[in-house]
Design a protein around this motif. Structure first.
Motif, short mmCIF file in Angstrom:
data_model
loop_
_atom_site.label_atom_id
_atom_site.label_comp_id
_atom_site.label_asym_id
_atom_site.label_seq_id
_atom_site.Cartn_x
_atom_site.Cartn_y
_atom_site.Cartn_z
N PRO A 106 0.82 -1.21 0.00
CA PRO A 106 0.00 0.00 0.00
C PRO A 106 0.86 1.26 0.00
O PRO A 106 1.97 1.28 0.52
CB PRO A 106 -0.81 -0.11 1.29
CG PRO A 106 -0.75 -1.55 1.67
CD PRO A 106 0.57 -2.05 1.19
N MET A 107 0.30 2.34 -0.60
CA MET A 107 1.06 3.59 -0.73
C MET A 107 0.36 4.79 -0.12
O MET A 107 0.97 5.84 0.05
CB MET A 107 1.32 3.88 -2.21
CG MET A 107 2.14 2.82 -2.91
SD MET A 107 2.55 3.32 -4.59
CE MET A 107 3.26 1.81 -5.23
N LEU A 108 -0.93 4.69 0.17
CA LEU A 108 -1.68 5.83 0.70
C LEU A 108 -2.68 5.31 1.71
O LEU A 108 -3.24 4.21 1.55
CB LEU A 108 -2.41 6.55 -0.44
CG LEU A 108 -3.03 7.92 -0.13
CD1 LEU A 108 -1.96 8.93 0.26
CD2 LEU A 108 -3.82 8.44 -1.33
N ALA A 109 -2.92 6.09 2.77
CA ALA A 109 -3.77 5.62 3.87
C ALA A 109 -4.79 6.68 4.26
O ALA A 109 -4.56 7.88 4.13
CB ALA A 109 -2.91 5.24 5.08
N LEU A 110 -5.93 6.19 4.77
CA LEU A 110 -6.97 7.04 5.35
C LEU A 110 -7.39 6.45 6.68
O LEU A 110 -7.53 5.23 6.82
CB LEU A 110 -8.18 7.12 4.43
CG LEU A 110 -8.04 7.88 3.11
CD1 LEU A 110 -9.32 7.74 2.30
CD2 LEU A 110 -7.71 9.34 3.35
N SER A 111 -7.62 7.32 7.65
CA SER A 111 -8.19 6.91 8.93
C SER A 111 -9.70 7.03 8.81
O SER A 111 -10.22 8.09 8.43
CB SER A 111 -7.66 7.79 10.05
OG SER A 111 -8.27 7.46 11.29
N LEU A 112 -10.42 5.95 9.11
CA LEU A 112 -11.87 5.92 8.93
C LEU A 112 -12.61 5.94 10.26
O LEU A 112 -12.19 5.29 11.23
CB LEU A 112 -12.29 4.66 8.16
CG LEU A 112 -11.60 4.38 6.82
CD1 LEU A 112 -12.19 3.14 6.16
CD2 LEU A 112 -11.70 5.58 5.88
N HIS A 113 -13.72 6.67 10.28
CA HIS A 113 -14.58 6.73 11.47
C HIS A 113 -16.03 6.69 11.03
O HIS A 113 -16.42 7.41 10.10
CB HIS A 113 -14.32 8.02 12.27
CG HIS A 113 -12.88 8.23 12.64
ND1 HIS A 113 -12.34 7.69 13.78
CD2 HIS A 113 -11.90 8.90 12.01
CE1 HIS A 113 -11.05 8.03 13.84
NE2 HIS A 113 -10.76 8.76 12.78
N THR A 114 -16.82 5.86 11.67
CA THR A 114 -18.25 5.80 11.32
C THR A 114 -18.95 7.07 11.82
O THR A 114 -18.57 7.64 12.85
CB THR A 114 -18.91 4.57 11.96
OG1 THR A 114 -18.69 4.59 13.37
CG2 THR A 114 -18.33 3.30 11.37
N THR A 115 -19.98 7.48 11.09
CA THR A 115 -20.74 8.67 11.50
C THR A 115 -21.89 8.31 12.43
O THR A 115 -22.43 9.18 13.11
CB THR A 115 -21.30 9.40 10.27
OG1 THR A 115 -22.13 8.49 9.52
CG2 THR A 115 -20.17 9.89 9.37
N LYS A 116 -22.26 7.02 12.45
CA LYS A 116 -23.35 6.58 13.32
C LYS A 116 -22.80 5.66 14.40
O LYS A 116 -22.01 4.76 14.11
CB LYS A 116 -24.41 5.83 12.51
CG LYS A 116 -25.11 6.68 11.45
CD LYS A 116 -26.10 5.82 10.67
CE LYS A 116 -26.75 6.62 9.55
NZ LYS A 116 -27.67 5.78 8.74
N SER A 117 -23.23 5.89 15.62
CA SER A 117 -22.79 5.01 16.70
C SER A 117 -23.39 3.62 16.46
O SER A 117 -24.52 3.47 16.00
CB SER A 117 -23.28 5.56 18.05
OG SER A 117 -24.69 5.64 18.07
#
Length: 655
Positions: free
Chosen positions: A361-372
């Motif tokens: 892999p060469m690029l990363a994103l941190s992900l967070h859900t918008t709904k609990s």
């Protein structure tokens, strides 16, 4: 191209359009939105009484893992290129993969309907030859009317054909004006074929005209052995030259047993299939798209302990049910839950077969859900996306509490996010991942930690003196006890060390502390009130004292990066490195196994790596790539360090 091949084969009553989003190959929402292929798409058809499965592969380098997997199942490949010599370099990585794996392939120069393209064929051919390890052989030449191509001369049969919209090219009289060019081009083709056939070479040296059948057989054999690459031209949009291409595939593609031998598929009598693509389809479930290398598979049969629940031929998004799949067929096997891409399956076991490594892999994103409450759903969705695409990777960072999705570039990751929305109904927020900074001490000190708390009954008492020193980069943490006379009993030594280690998880600057030496040199205890918890707390108090006087300094991770580019772009790759804060070029050398390519070695701070892939591809027509790995920690001081520390203070995320 696939749309045109399906149309001339009679599998489509009318062609779709990429702009209108109704082609067979671009059925997914992500492909339609971008007007480009973002995954392999399959379609079965019949041409000249031969059964074919066409696989349309993405052209973008960000989806090259998809292409590589499809090519591992293919008998022959068609490399479609533009009639622009300046863009020839863009197919270099694909041609290298084909030659490394000895995949037979032909080349088709597309979009020749454009004004002025007729005169560019030789220029394009020369530019493509520079990036191809195999000799390219033009097997037809154009018939022109001004700057337009109206037909072609087949250099094998020496017949001339006139393009006719919507049908096979009509046989026509060979124009006298083309004869000199035809003789020269055919002689060049024969000489290249003779490089691999001594008998043909003797005929040419004796000025004998080789029989048409011998020329055709030589060409087919050389293509199947990946010794040379025939080059065709035309317009997929206008269906010009596509029937000639399909005829060449019929004549020159190897049979399934030849492909199996090339791939090292073991011989045997039992059925053997290989999964080369996995799809989790809505309303259908898991599909294992597979090629039958031996025997046949019946619906309801068992493969490696998994029951086959449905066999389907694919035609874009359509599935055509059938009762069995025979030798050479490509089908989707339903609900094989314990089966994964690359695996070979016999009725009784899984077989390990040759398969390309996943791309780094060469690029990363941190992900967070918008709904609990969507975290579990997101984890399952990402697991399925990664099962479909080996060049995606999910990392759960325990230190920063981030769920990180790694991919091959901006478009690749954006497609993954779109699939989370369209397939799984998940809205996610994303941002660049946090950089795993560290901190350490630069000055030694002797500090005191004392914890005393008196309540009714037993109290708490722990008292320690700690000697704290910095260590060299990468030497890690070391604890030592130097107690004399039993002023601190041995049974509390472990509690002191645990207290120090626990404190090191978040130092005075807000980051984990590394590379320090701590010795327990003195202290005292109470026979009743002392406990493990009391000494652990005392150790933490002592380390808080150390944090105030040992001059903590921020450490940032430095990556060792190896950037692979064509030699003409080496200076640009070096400037890419030096244009970043802290970027340091270590040197460059020839890329092993790649003619005309270099590898630039460098150190780049991880904080500066975020858009390297974007800029690199922009500088190198999309063909540049890199590998990276953490190398060392390096002090970061001044305004840059202040910004990092201040940003950490603002976030609630634990270190």
């Amino acid at each position: 191209m696939m749309e045109s091949l399906l149309f001339v084969a009679g599998a489509l009553p009318r062609k779709g359009s990429v702009k209108e989003g109704n082609t067979v190959g671009d059925a997914s929402m992500e492909a339609k939105a971008r007007q480009m292929s973002v995954e392999s798409s399959l379609a079965a058809c019949t041409y000249q009484n031969q059964a074919w499965t066409l696989i349309d592969c993405p052209g973008s380098v960000e989806f090259s893992q998809e292409t590589a997997h499809a090519l591992m199942a293919a008998d022959i490949a068609v490399v479609v290129v533009d009639p622009d010599p300046g863009r020839a370099l863009m197919v270099a990585p694909t041609l290298k993969f084909l030659d490394d794996h000895k995949v037979p392939h032909v080349m088709f120069i597309n979009k020749m309907e454009a004004a002025g393209s007729a005169g560019k064929i030789k220029d394009v051919l020369n530019a493509l030859q520079v990036v191809s390890e195999r000799p390219l052989v033009l097997v037809e030449i154009p018939i022109r009317d001004g700057d337009q191509i109206t037909g072609y001369v087949d250099l094998i049969s020496e017949h001339a054909y006139k393009y006719e919209a919507g049908k096979d090219a009509d046989l026509m009289q060979l124009p006298e004006s083309v004869l000199p060019e035809e003789h020269e081009a055919r002689q060049l083709m024969l000489e290249k074929l003779a490089d691999f056939d001594d008998h043909l070479m003797e005929e040419l040296l004796s000025d004998l005209v080789p029989p048409l059948e011998e020329v055709a057989e030589d060409l087919a054999k050389d293509v199947q052995d990946d010794l040379l690459v025939p080059v065709f031209f035309g317009s997929a949009d206008k269906d010009a030259g596509v029937r000639r291409l399909f005829q060449a595939l019929c004549d020159e593609a190897p049979f399934v047993d030849v492909t199996a031998a090339r791939l090292g598929i073991p011989e045997g009598k039992d059925t053997l299939v290989q999964v080369f693509k996995t799809v989790h389809a809505q309303h259908v479930g898991k599909l294992s798209i597979s090629r039958v290398w031996r025997g046949e598979v019946a619906d309801g049969s068992s493969l490696a302990g998994n029951r086959v629940s449905g066999i389907n031929k694919l035609f874009g998004s359509q599935q055509i049910k059938q009762q069995k799949a025979t030798l050479g067929e490509v089908v989707a096997l339903g609900r094989m839950e314990e089966v994964h891409t690359s695996e070979g399956l016999t009725p009784t076991a899984k077989v390990e077969l040759a398969w390309p490594e996943p791309l780094q892999p060469m690029l990363a994103l941190s992900l967070h859900t918008t709904k609990s409450g969507d975290d579990v759903k997101l984890s399952l969705a990402l697991q399925r996306l990664c099962e479909e695409d080996a060049s995606l990777k999910v990392e759960q960072n325990a230190e920063t509490q981030e769920r990180i999705l790694w991919g091959q570039g901006e478009v690749h990751l954006k497609c993954a996010l779109d699939r989370l929305k369209s397939r799984f109904g998940l809205d996610v927020e994303h941002h660049p991942p946090m950089v795993p900074y560290r901190e350490t001490f630069t000055k030694p000190a002797k500090v005191h930690g004392r914890h005393k708390h008196q309540t009714g009954g037993h109290g708490q008492f722990g008292d320690v003196w700690l000697e704290v020193k910095p260590r060299g980069r990468g030497e890690g943490f070391e604890f030592e006890e130097k107690i004399v006379g039993g002023v601190v009993p041995k049974n509390f030594f472990g509690a002191v060390e645990h207290g120090i280690v626990d404190w090191m998880k978040r130092g005075p600057l807000g980051f984990p502390v590394v590379d320090i030496y701590v010795a327990l040199v003195d202290g005292s205890y109470h026979t009743v009130d002392s406990s493990d918890m009391a000494f652990k707390t005392a150790a933490r108090i002592g380390m808080n004292e150390a944090g105030a006087v040992c001059h903590p300094v921020l450490l940032e991770p430095i990556c060792e990066v190896h950037i692979a580019v064509p030699s003409e772009f080496t200076p640009k790759a070096q400037r890419l490195v030096t244009g970043r804060r802290g970027g340091q070029v270590l040197g460059f050398d020839a890329r092993p196994g790649w003619n005309g390519w270099d590898v630039v070695s460098a150190y780049i701070p991880q904080a500066e790596m975020g858009d390297v892939v974007v800029e690199l591809r922009s500088l190198t027509m999309g063909v540049g790539s890199f590998t990276w790995a953490f190398h060392h920690l390096q002090e970061l001081v001044g305004r840059d360090a202040d910004k990092v520390v201040e940003a950490r203070k603002q976030t609630k995320a634990p270190a």
